[in-house]
Design an enzyme around this catalytic site. Sequence first.
Site, PDB file in Angstrom:
ATOM      1  N   ARG A  38     -53.915  -4.464 -92.842  1.00  0.00           N
ATOM      2  CA  ARG A  38     -53.913  -5.843 -92.322  1.00  0.00           C
ATOM      3  C   ARG A  38     -55.289  -6.471 -92.555  1.00  0.00           C
ATOM      4  O   ARG A  38     -56.231  -5.786 -92.963  1.00  0.00           O
ATOM      5  CB  ARG A  38     -53.507  -5.903 -90.843  1.00  0.00           C
ATOM      6  N   GLY A  39     -55.384  -7.768 -92.299  1.00  0.00           N
ATOM      7  CA  GLY A  39     -56.656  -8.471 -92.428  1.00  0.00           C
ATOM      8  C   GLY A  39     -57.234  -8.354 -93.834  1.00  0.00           C
ATOM      9  O   GLY A  39     -56.499  -8.348 -94.830  1.00  0.00           O
ATOM     10  N   TYR A  91     -72.737  -3.690 -83.819  1.00  0.00           N
ATOM     11  CA  TYR A  91     -72.059  -4.048 -85.070  1.00  0.00           C
ATOM     12  C   TYR A  91     -73.077  -4.344 -86.176  1.00  0.00           C
ATOM     13  O   TYR A  91     -72.942  -3.875 -87.306  1.00  0.00           O
ATOM     14  CB  TYR A  91     -71.175  -5.266 -84.792  1.00  0.00           C
TER      15      TYR A  91
HETATM   16  P1  NDP Z   1     -58.994  -6.322 -88.549  1.00  0.00           P
HETATM   17  O1  NDP Z   1     -59.326  -6.104 -87.120  1.00  0.00           O
HETATM   18  O2  NDP Z   1     -58.067  -7.426 -88.922  1.00  0.00           O
HETATM   19  O3  NDP Z   1     -58.427  -4.947 -89.185  1.00  0.00           O
HETATM   20  C1  NDP Z   1     -59.154  -3.767 -89.006  1.00  0.00           C
HETATM   21  C2  NDP Z   1     -58.516  -2.647 -89.794  1.00  0.00           C
HETATM   22  O4  NDP Z   1     -59.302  -1.460 -89.589  1.00  0.00           O
HETATM   23  C3  NDP Z   1     -57.109  -2.314 -89.325  1.00  0.00           C
HETATM   24  O5  NDP Z   1     -56.334  -1.935 -90.432  1.00  0.00           O
HETATM   25  C4  NDP Z   1     -57.320  -1.115 -88.399  1.00  0.00           C
HETATM   26  O6  NDP Z   1     -56.202  -0.230 -88.329  1.00  0.00           O
HETATM   27  C5  NDP Z   1     -58.459  -0.412 -89.136  1.00  0.00           C
HETATM   28  N1  NDP Z   1     -59.186   0.506 -88.260  1.00  0.00           N
HETATM   29  C6  NDP Z   1     -59.880   0.215 -87.125  1.00  0.00           C
HETATM   30  N2  NDP Z   1     -60.378   1.339 -86.585  1.00  0.00           N
HETATM   31  C7  NDP Z   1     -59.983   2.364 -87.388  1.00  0.00           C
HETATM   32  C8  NDP Z   1     -60.175   3.773 -87.374  1.00  0.00           C
HETATM   33  N3  NDP Z   1     -60.877   4.374 -86.389  1.00  0.00           N
HETATM   34  N4  NDP Z   1     -59.620   4.513 -88.356  1.00  0.00           N
HETATM   35  C9  NDP Z   1     -58.914   3.933 -89.354  1.00  0.00           C
HETATM   36  N5  NDP Z   1     -58.701   2.600 -89.419  1.00  0.00           N
HETATM   37  C10 NDP Z   1     -59.231   1.833 -88.463  1.00  0.00           C
HETATM   38  O7  NDP Z   1     -60.394  -6.486 -89.301  1.00  0.00           O
HETATM   39  P2  NDP Z   1     -60.827  -7.481 -90.470  1.00  0.00           P
HETATM   40  O8  NDP Z   1     -59.823  -7.487 -91.536  1.00  0.00           O
HETATM   41  O9  NDP Z   1     -61.253  -8.748 -89.872  1.00  0.00           O
HETATM   42  O10 NDP Z   1     -62.158  -6.756 -90.975  1.00  0.00           O
HETATM   43  C11 NDP Z   1     -62.131  -5.796 -92.006  1.00  0.00           C
HETATM   44  C12 NDP Z   1     -63.554  -5.377 -92.324  1.00  0.00           C
HETATM   45  O11 NDP Z   1     -64.314  -6.518 -92.698  1.00  0.00           O
HETATM   46  C13 NDP Z   1     -64.279  -4.769 -91.119  1.00  0.00           C
HETATM   47  O12 NDP Z   1     -65.141  -3.755 -91.560  1.00  0.00           O
HETATM   48  C14 NDP Z   1     -65.084  -5.932 -90.577  1.00  0.00           C
HETATM   49  O13 NDP Z   1     -66.187  -5.509 -89.854  1.00  0.00           O
HETATM   50  C15 NDP Z   1     -65.457  -6.637 -91.869  1.00  0.00           C
HETATM   51  N6  NDP Z   1     -65.786  -8.041 -91.704  1.00  0.00           N
HETATM   52  C16 NDP Z   1     -64.867  -8.921 -91.164  1.00  0.00           C
HETATM   53  C17 NDP Z   1     -65.190 -10.241 -91.040  1.00  0.00           C
HETATM   54  C18 NDP Z   1     -64.235 -11.239 -90.489  1.00  0.00           C
HETATM   55  O14 NDP Z   1     -64.653 -12.399 -90.272  1.00  0.00           O
HETATM   56  N7  NDP Z   1     -62.973 -10.915 -90.257  1.00  0.00           N
HETATM   57  C19 NDP Z   1     -66.509 -10.754 -91.457  1.00  0.00           C
HETATM   58  C20 NDP Z   1     -67.375  -9.761 -92.020  1.00  0.00           C
HETATM   59  C21 NDP Z   1     -67.010  -8.452 -92.128  1.00  0.00           C
HETATM   60  P3  NDP Z   1     -54.987  -0.489 -87.243  1.00  0.00           P
HETATM   61  O15 NDP Z   1     -54.168  -1.597 -87.855  1.00  0.00           O
HETATM   62  O16 NDP Z   1     -54.304   0.814 -87.180  1.00  0.00           O
HETATM   63  O17 NDP Z   1     -55.654  -0.906 -85.980  1.00  0.00           O
END
Ligand code: NDP
Length: 240
Positions: free
Chosen positions: A12-13, A148
């Site tokens: 996702r995301g 973070y």
């Molecule tokens: P989301 O919260 O939408 O998605 C996070 C994803 O990480 C999910 O698939 C989740 O799995 C997975 N995840 C979380 N914890 C674990 C774990 N312990 N083991 C395996 N998988 C895990 O995040 P975003 O798409 O917004 O962000 C993605 C990346 O981009 C992150 O590293 C974030 O820090 C970075 N980022 C995001 C920004 C933003 O504005 N959105 C800006 C800058 C950086 P599950 O679905 O099972 O929970």
Amino acid sequence: MKKTALVTGGTRGIGGGISRALHEAGYLTAANYHLGAANAEKFSDETGIPVFSWDVSDYESCKRGMAEVCEKLGGSADILVNNAGITRDAMLHRMEPADWRAVISTNLDSVFNMCRLAIPAMREKKFGRIINISSVNGLKGQVGQSNYSAAKSGILGFTKSLALESASKGITVNAVAPGYVSTDMTGAIREDVMESIKNSIPAGRLGRVEEIADLVLFLAGDKSSFITGSVFSINGGQYL
Ligand code: NDP
């Protein structure tokens, strides 16, 4: 032979967008997730991308997950995208040790865990692409995000060191530092806070998942072979 790709937090995301882009570009792609099984199954049904659950913050869990992915893809990942991440925001004087630890282990230990497991096969094959997802807040800091920002900043030093170690083996290691992108993570930010964030972005909008995915796709490909140890800002001009 098709190249193989693995995206952590890839269901996702931003990670979901990256998995889709790699899959559509012809890579044999696998997506990891943690607890969101229902979403992951739906994602897999829609895209045909196999999904695997493990906790990226735990080395043994990564080892098990990587073995499953290897078996499914018929080999180790040529391309590794370390994308999984969480936030647990609080001002430092109120931050619980558990929130510090959770963010550091999920966002930074995870990058060690996954790279440590992926790099021996890449060195043997003399090919690899590692793309680590950092953040604009790893570059500039952010109120309420000492955990973070520390993790995302740590990723940059890690990326540069591993790039130096790996360049002679045909492996590139780069970091992508997105600004604010519309996902579940940013959906959790209070509306008034989000409004002031938007006002601080010269482009006047949040980034789109597809825009981050296109950059990752380029870094995963053959045309980026002389780019390593670099940090790519993609933030609509928010921080230069
Ligand atoms: P989301 O919260 O939408 O998605 C996070 C994803 O990480 C999910 O698939 C989740 O799995 C997975 N995840 C979380 N914890 C674990 C774990 N312990 N083991 C395996 N998988 C895990 O995040 P975003 O798409 O917004 O962000 C993605 C990346 O981009 C992150 O590293 C974030 O820090 C970075 N980022 C995001 C920004 C933003 O504005 N959105 C800006 C800058 C950086 P599950 O679905 O099972 O929970």
